[in-house]
Every structure is written in structure tokens, then in C-alpha cells.
Write a protein that holds these residues in place. Structure first.
Motif, PDB file in Angstrom:
ATOM      1  N   GLU A  34       0.825  -1.213   0.000  1.00  0.00           N
ATOM      2  CA  GLU A  34       0.000   0.000   0.000  1.00  0.00           C
ATOM      3  C   GLU A  34       0.859   1.262   0.000  1.00  0.00           C
ATOM      4  O   GLU A  34       0.527   2.250  -0.658  1.00  0.00           O
ATOM      5  N   ASP A  35       1.968   1.255   0.722  1.00  0.00           N
ATOM      6  CA  ASP A  35       2.850   2.422   0.759  1.00  0.00           C
ATOM      7  C   ASP A  35       3.421   2.709  -0.633  1.00  0.00           C
ATOM      8  O   ASP A  35       3.473   3.857  -1.067  1.00  0.00           O
ATOM      9  N   LEU A  36       3.823   1.672  -1.343  1.00  0.00           N
ATOM     10  CA  LEU A  36       4.336   1.832  -2.707  1.00  0.00           C
ATOM     11  C   LEU A  36       3.263   2.415  -3.620  1.00  0.00           C
ATOM     12  O   LEU A  36       3.524   3.363  -4.372  1.00  0.00           O
ATOM     13  N   VAL A  37       2.048   1.867  -3.553  1.00  0.00           N
ATOM     14  CA  VAL A  37       0.950   2.367  -4.392  1.00  0.00           C
ATOM     15  C   VAL A  37       0.652   3.828  -4.045  1.00  0.00           C
ATOM     16  O   VAL A  37       0.433   4.653  -4.939  1.00  0.00           O
ATOM     17  N   ASN A  38       0.667   4.183  -2.757  1.00  0.00           N
ATOM     18  CA  ASN A  38       0.440   5.574  -2.346  1.00  0.00           C
ATOM     19  C   ASN A  38       1.487   6.508  -2.952  1.00  0.00           C
ATOM     20  O   ASN A  38       1.149   7.537  -3.536  1.00  0.00           O
TER      21      ASN A  38
END
Length: 99
Positions: A73-77
């Protein structure tokens, strides 16, 4: 920008829906549902925020359709924020017909 009714990712058409509640939770602003190919965006957000959420959820779908079922999720954000700004800065964020 007008939020499109659908986007095509790979060979799959994803419907885009604005909802009063996303995934029946008040803290969610967006959601990508892979099993029935739709993206939910929370109604009432600013147009710019809706765009940003749409790009974020599109990235989830792109990763999924590319075979990445588990996603960071951090990467996608981080990529979503940068990619949204790239689209805006280069005048690439506009509605196109999806076939």
C-alpha cells in the motif's frame, strides 16, 4: 476532469462508481474490487482528490492485472501521488472513450 464511468486496464473494463460509503466504511476514500472489476470513489471529495484517488485505485488494478496479487500500500500511495502529478503537469489527465 470528469471521473470516467469506466477505465480499461489490460483486457478488463473496470466500472468507476462514486459512492456515499466506500466498502461500507467511513474512513475509506477509494477501493478497487478485482473480482467484479469496479473502482469505488467516495462522493463529496474535491475533484482534485477524486482524481488522485482514481489514479491510486487504477494503480492497484494495473498491478493486479500484471499478476501482483499482493501489493504494498505504501508503494501504491507514493507512486500514485507522483503519477497523478505527472498526468496533471503534462496535460495528460483527460477523459477518453473506452472501447
Amino acid at each position: 476532469m470528469t471521473i470516467p464511468e469506466q477505465v480499461k486496464i489490460g483486457a478488463i473494463n473496470y466500472k468507476v462508481q462514486e459512492k456515499t460509503l466506500v466498502d461500507n466504511a467511513t474512513e475509506n476514500w477509494g477501493l478497487c474490487v478485482f473480482y467484479d472489476n469496479h473502482i469505488e470513489i467516495l462522493e463529496g471529495l474535491s475533484e482534485e482528490r477524486k482524481e488522485q484517488i482514481l489514479v491510486h485505485e487504477i494503480l492497484h488494478a494495473i498491478f493486479y492485472e500484471s499478476g501482483f496479487e499482493e501489493q504494498d500500500e505504501d508503494l501504491v500511495n507514493r507512486v500514485g501521488i507522483t503519477f497523478h502529478q505527472f498526468l496533471k503537469d503534462n496535460n495528460l489527465f483527460h477523459k477518453q472513450d473506452v472501447n
